[in-house]
Design an enzyme around this catalytic site. Structure first.
Site, PDB file in Angstrom:
ATOM      1  N   ASP A   8       0.752  -8.736   0.338  1.00 31.71           N
ATOM      2  CA  ASP A   8       1.646  -7.939   0.957  1.00 31.71           C
ATOM      3  C   ASP A   8       1.336  -6.320   0.004  1.00 31.71           C
ATOM      4  OD1 ASP A   8       4.549  -6.050   0.579  1.00 31.71           O
ATOM      5  OD2 ASP A   8       4.225  -6.750  -1.666  1.00 31.71           O
ATOM      6  N   ASP A  10       3.505  -3.093  -0.702  1.00 32.06           N
ATOM      7  CA  ASP A  10       4.385  -2.561  -1.503  1.00 32.06           C
ATOM      8  C   ASP A  10       5.002  -3.153  -3.056  1.00 32.06           C
ATOM      9  OD1 ASP A  10       5.998  -0.446   1.013  1.00 32.06           O
ATOM     10  OD2 ASP A  10       5.288   0.449  -0.618  1.00 32.06           O
TER      11      ASP A  10
HETATM   12  C1  XBP Z   1       8.901  -2.837   0.864  1.00 34.16           C
HETATM   13  C2  XBP Z   1       9.495  -2.139   1.484  1.00 34.16           C
HETATM   14  C3  XBP Z   1       9.703  -0.703   2.611  1.00 34.16           C
HETATM   15  C4  XBP Z   1       8.745   0.555   1.077  1.00 34.16           C
HETATM   16  C5  XBP Z   1       9.332   2.103   1.788  1.00 34.16           C
HETATM   17  O1  XBP Z   1       7.426  -3.270   1.865  1.00 34.16           O
HETATM   18  O2  XBP Z   1      10.234  -2.654   1.310  1.00 34.16           O
HETATM   19  O3  XBP Z   1      10.805  -0.351   3.150  1.00 34.16           O
HETATM   20  O4  XBP Z   1      10.007   0.461   0.505  1.00 34.16           O
HETATM   21  O5  XBP Z   1       8.797   2.178   3.179  1.00 34.16           O
HETATM   22  P1  XBP Z   1       6.636  -4.090   1.597  1.00 34.16           P
HETATM   23  P2  XBP Z   1       8.909   2.203   3.800  1.00 34.16           P
HETATM   24  O6  XBP Z   1       6.939  -4.876  -0.070  1.00 34.16           O
HETATM   25  O7  XBP Z   1       6.579  -5.660   2.059  1.00 34.16           O
HETATM   26  O8  XBP Z   1       4.955  -3.180   1.883  1.00 34.16           O
HETATM   27  O9  XBP Z   1      10.481   3.776   2.994  1.00 34.16           O
HETATM   28  O10 XBP Z   1       8.112   3.384   5.293  1.00 34.16           O
HETATM   29  O11 XBP Z   1      10.817   1.518   4.646  1.00 34.16           O
HETATM   30 MG    MG Z   2       5.972  -6.011  -1.608  1.00 38.35          MG
END
Ligand code: XBP
Ligand code: MG
Length: 259
Positions: A8, A10
């Site tokens: 993953d 974020d």
């Molecule tokens: C985390 C999310 C994303 C980010 C913001 O993604 O839910 O929405 O918070 O990015 P992951 P965007 O943990 O799956 O990487 O504003 O581009 O949605």
């Molecule tokens: Mg994440």
């Protein structure tokens, strides 16, 4: 046998929610002189909603109830565009750093011939820039799959991103492991049939770590060893998540028939 590990983005590769997205969302509000500010507690609750646009739409529906639906959608899209501009500025300024211990694990997996993939709910508008900033161009070349929000119909906790990543890696779920930081990500990996290591992130509200096959607080470094949060397969974790840890986890999950 473990053939692939899907990371993953974020919260897993970096504490992007704490150091990036939340800061960028607030700059976007300020850039339009809007009276909104997402403090840490508010943002942790909003993170239960996957996707920045969806998060903004939800928040505006609660805090700008008189906005017509079409106007709310337009404003959410404009705020999200601005947020991504500010987020890219933070990346370019070097404000987003890899979580301690993740790069040595990434390198060891590659050296052992284990395929590497990415499955994120984030937008490709910033994912590519962030991966190059966090991993460096050589490591990005080792990625055999990079699945972002725009590549799938349904975002996490739906399994789509992981199912798509497995297809691109040409690996079945039985031969892969997911590494996640949050409840939505954990549920997405499990729904795709993947064993999942949870490396809990700073902004992750009390996830039900008991859905994970192994949960730790960090990847672990000599300076800051990993602390175990949940270990139903009794995997040996010697202060850090290594290739051996992931191979043991994969074997234990295969033997237990849990995916
Ligand atoms: C985390 C999310 C994303 C980010 C913001 O993604 O839910 O929405 O918070 O990015 P992951 P965007 O943990 O799956 O990487 O504003 O581009 O949605
Ligand atoms: Mg994440």
């Amino acid at each position: 046998m473990l053939q692939a590990v899907i990371f993953d983005v974020d919260g897993t590769l970096a504490e992007t929610e704490r150091d990036g997205h939340r800061v960028a969302f607030n700059r976007a509000f300020a850039s339009l002189d809007l009276p909104y500010h997402w403090d840490t507690d508010t943002y942790i609750q909003l993170l239960k909603i996957s996707g920045g646009v969806e998060r903004l739409t939800f928040y505006l529906s609660r805090n700008a109830p008189t906005l017509a639906e079409a106007e709310r959608a337009r404003l959410a899209a404009e705020l999200h565009r601005r947020k991504n501009d500010f987020f890219r500025e933070l990346i370019a300024a070097g404000r987003i750093r890899p979580r301690p211990g993740v790069l040595p694990l990434f390198d060891s997996l590659h050296e052992e011939g284990i395929q590497l993939g990415i499955a994120t709910t984030g937008s490709r508008e910033w994912v590519t820039l962030l991966l190059n900033s966090l991993l460096g161009t050589n490591r990005v070349l080792h990625l055999r799959a990079v699945i972002t929000a725009g590549d799938v119909r349904k975002k996490k906790p739906a399994p789509d991103a992981y199912v798509h990543a497995l297809e691109q890696l040409k690996v079945t779920a039985e031969h892969a492991i997911a590494i996640e930081d949050s409840q939505n990500g954990l549920l997405a990996a499990k729904a795709a049939g993947l064993p999942c290591l949870l490396v809990r992130s700073a902004f992750c509200d009390e996830p039900d770590v008991h859905h994970a096959d192994l949960a730790v607080d960090e990847f672990g470094t000599p300076e800051k060893p990993a602390q175990i949060l949940w270990n139903p397969h009794d995997i040996a974790v010697d202060g850090r998540i290594s290739v051996e840890t992931l191979r043991s986890l994969h074997s234990a999950c295969s033997a237990a028939g849990t995916r």
